[in-house]
Design an enzyme around this catalytic site. Structure first.
Site, mmCIF file in Angstrom:
data_model
loop_
_atom_site.group_PDB
_atom_site.id
_atom_site.type_symbol
_atom_site.label_atom_id
_atom_site.label_comp_id
_atom_site.label_asym_id
_atom_site.label_seq_id
_atom_site.Cartn_x
_atom_site.Cartn_y
_atom_site.Cartn_z
ATOM 1 N N HIS A 133 0.856 -1.185 0.000
ATOM 2 C CA HIS A 133 0.000 0.000 0.000
ATOM 3 C C HIS A 133 0.891 1.233 0.000
ATOM 4 O O HIS A 133 1.845 1.322 0.762
ATOM 5 C CB HIS A 133 -0.898 0.030 1.246
ATOM 6 C CG HIS A 133 -1.747 1.261 1.298
ATOM 7 N ND1 HIS A 133 -2.950 1.357 0.627
ATOM 8 C CD2 HIS A 133 -1.543 2.462 1.884
ATOM 9 C CE1 HIS A 133 -3.457 2.560 0.820
ATOM 10 N NE2 HIS A 133 -2.615 3.251 1.582
ATOM 11 N N ASP B 119 -15.116 2.481 7.575
ATOM 12 C CA ASP B 119 -14.068 3.383 7.088
ATOM 13 C C ASP B 119 -14.571 4.192 5.895
ATOM 14 O O ASP B 119 -14.290 5.375 5.787
ATOM 15 C CB ASP B 119 -12.805 2.607 6.699
ATOM 16 C CG ASP B 119 -11.817 3.542 6.014
ATOM 17 O OD1 ASP B 119 -11.368 4.489 6.681
ATOM 18 O OD2 ASP B 119 -11.550 3.377 4.810
ATOM 19 N N ARG C 134 -14.535 12.670 6.843
ATOM 20 C CA ARG C 134 -13.273 13.377 7.138
ATOM 21 C C ARG C 134 -12.881 14.287 5.977
ATOM 22 O O ARG C 134 -12.360 15.381 6.181
ATOM 23 C CB ARG C 134 -12.161 12.354 7.403
ATOM 24 C CG ARG C 134 -12.317 11.654 8.751
ATOM 25 C CD ARG C 134 -11.422 10.429 8.823
ATOM 26 N NE ARG C 134 -10.051 10.725 8.507
ATOM 27 C CZ ARG C 134 -9.202 9.873 7.910
ATOM 28 N NH1 ARG C 134 -9.608 8.661 7.567
ATOM 29 N NH2 ARG C 134 -7.978 10.215 7.660
ATOM 30 N N SER D 89 -7.656 3.873 9.129
ATOM 31 C CA SER D 89 -8.372 3.788 7.861
ATOM 32 C C SER D 89 -7.657 2.831 6.900
ATOM 33 O O SER D 89 -8.251 1.901 6.344
ATOM 34 C CB SER D 89 -8.462 5.198 7.266
ATOM 35 O OG SER D 89 -8.854 5.169 5.924
ATOM 36 N N LYS E 227 -8.643 -1.633 6.152
ATOM 37 C CA LYS E 227 -8.927 -2.234 4.842
ATOM 38 C C LYS E 227 -7.947 -3.368 4.548
ATOM 39 O O LYS E 227 -8.328 -4.400 4.002
ATOM 40 C CB LYS E 227 -8.869 -1.158 3.751
ATOM 41 C CG LYS E 227 -10.095 -0.240 3.808
ATOM 42 C CD LYS E 227 -9.997 0.931 2.860
ATOM 43 C CE LYS E 227 -9.058 1.975 3.381
ATOM 44 N NZ LYS E 227 -9.221 3.327 2.886
HETATM 45 N N1 URA Z 1 -6.008 6.652 2.468
HETATM 46 C C1 URA Z 1 -6.925 6.004 3.187
HETATM 47 O O1 URA Z 1 -7.385 4.943 2.809
HETATM 48 N N2 URA Z 1 -7.328 6.554 4.333
HETATM 49 C C2 URA Z 1 -6.859 7.721 4.804
HETATM 50 O O2 URA Z 1 -7.254 8.156 5.856
HETATM 51 C C3 URA Z 1 -5.892 8.392 4.041
HETATM 52 C C4 URA Z 1 -5.477 7.831 2.869
#
Ligand code: URA
Length: 429
Positions: free
Chosen positions: A86, A165, A172, A187, A191
């Site tokens: 990621h 999320d 947010r 967040s 995932k």
């Molecule tokens: N990417 C995400 O998935 N969440 C965040 O809070 C910031 C970047």
């Protein structure tokens, strides 16, 4: 149903720098997901977290509560180990495209559930959608079948993965509470934990084109995410990488696919190759293949074969011509010397203004739009030589893109000392 906690009490506590218990956090996330806690209340809570932070226990509980809000994928029947990457996002960051097939060419499964771009950083799915026929949406059955057969899958994350999320992130985004380390870390990691990968490497970017500008804050974010992953049973490491300068020479969608294919063919810009190889080595090491010769797999066509299979399996034609923009505009050097600066953020904003990115989630992107850089910092330049070319379908977009680039690059006299900036600054394992 009688609710066990009072939302306003929890907001007060966080506002007054107190700590919430695991039960309180689990309830808050669940009650928000089912609509009992209102958006206004969750915004106030997110702002309190933004201002006052969270303890590591609170961050862990928030992450696990978001994982529990949806489904968890299960790769136990796959017969091979899984590893994923990621990136926190940057300008010209196309690394997933060569990386996923490269790693999968060693027999390891790479389940890459990706997103779309918002703002100046591009999304992996947007880039791949430049390929005629390629489709981002797969059913769970298709996803698992392709992981088994090809090994690499890059596709859209389903709405059932950490839905809390999805809801909180959208909130947010419109309440000025994105840049809080506890919220970003929970967040991203919720995932990845829900996705069920056995191991994960994080490419945490710092610098002008990253959303963590400062190295120390990026390092804190990386350490938080590595801890969350390892505590949840996902072997997790991180590289901290410089995002002051765009990655590679292509910024956009179709042109980033083109550059990725060059890397898969054994060429491509040195920085893209360096980061692809470093991340691949981490992933394969965690997958139990510490001696995998990743460089050879790029040179001898194995990674390219897996790329072609990966694109074909999702309906894409790896041989189809990629879209080309109707108009281009070349910017040349005003004097002789050496390219001294090339700031990632303005170049990302300019590409976005050319049509490569979107302002709202629903907007389409223009796949052929973007910028091709012809020089990188440190390269010698002659007056009149092209520095970069902008591409757009609509010529009216050039002036606004050029405005974003004012002061974003500079030429120093030949022989000037430029600061050394390693691409990979540190590693957390
Ligand atoms: N990417 C995400 O998935 N969440 C965040 O809070 C910031 C970047």
């Amino acid at each position: 149903m009688v609710e066990p906690f009072d939302t306003v009490d929890l907001i007060h506590r966080k506002r007054d720098k107190g700590e919430l218990t695991a039960d309180e956090i689990r309830w808050l996330v669940d009650a928000y997901t089912r609509g009992y806690v209102a958006d206004e209340q969750m915004s106030a809570f997110a702002m309190a977290v933004f201002l006052n932070g969270m303890t590591s226990d609170e961050i862990r509980e928030l992450t696990l509560a978001m994982v529990a809000s949806g489904e968890r994928l299960d790769f136990s029947g796959l017969g091979k180990t899984t590893t994923d990457k990621h990136s926190t996002g940057g300008v010209g960051d196309k690394i997933t495209l060569p990386l996923a097939p490269l790693v999968a060419s060693f027999g390891v499964a790479v389940p890459q559930l990706s997103g779309r771009g918002l703002g100046h950083t591009g999304g992996t799915l947007d880039k791949l959608e430049s390929i005629p026929g390629w489709r981002a949406r797969l059913t769970n059955e298709e996803f698992l079948a392709q992981l088994g057969s090809v090994g690499a899958v890059v596709c859209a994350a389903g709405a059932d993965l950490a839905p809390a999320d999805g809801k909180l992130y959208a909130l947010r985004d419109i309440t000025g509470t994105v840049e809080a380390i506890p919220l970003i870390a929970s967040s991203i990691m919720s995932k990845k934990i829900a996705e069920g990968t056995a191991s994960l490497v994080l490419d945490v970017k710092f610098g002008g084109g990253a959303f963590m500008k400062d190295y120390d804050r990026a390092r804190e974010l990386a350490e938080t995410m590595v801890r969350l992953g390892n505590e949840a049973g996902v072997v997790t490491r991180a590289l901290l990488t410089d995002m002051n300068v765009p990655l590679g020479l292509a910024i956009g969608n179709a042109n980033e696919v083109r550059e990725s294919v060059e890397v898969l063919a054994g060429g491509g810009p040195a920085d893209v190759v360096e980061l692809t190889l470093a991340l691949a080595r981490e992933m394969l090491d965690m997958a139990g293949l510490p001696d995998a010769d990743v460089e050879a797999a790029l040179k001898d066509g194995r990674a390219m074969d897996t790329w072609r299979a990966m694109i074909t399996a999702q309906g894409g034609d790896p041989d189809a011509p990629l879209p080309v923009a109707r108009h281009s505009h070349v910017v040349t050097a005003s004097e002789d010397g050496v390219l001294a600066t090339q700031e990632a953020l303005p170049f990302g904003v300019a590409a976005w203004r050319l049509g490569a990115g979107r302002a709202r989630k629903e907007d389409p992107v223009v796949h052929a739009a973007g910028i091709d850089l012809h020089k990188k910092p440190g390269d010698p330049v002659r007056a009149g030589e092209p520095l970069f070319t902008m591409h757009a379908d609509d010529e009216a977009r050039f002036p606004r893109a050029l405005e974003a680039l004012e002061g974003a690059y500079s030429i120093a006299p030949a022989g000037a000392e430029l600061p050394e900036r390693p691409l990979i600054r540190s590693r957390i394992a």
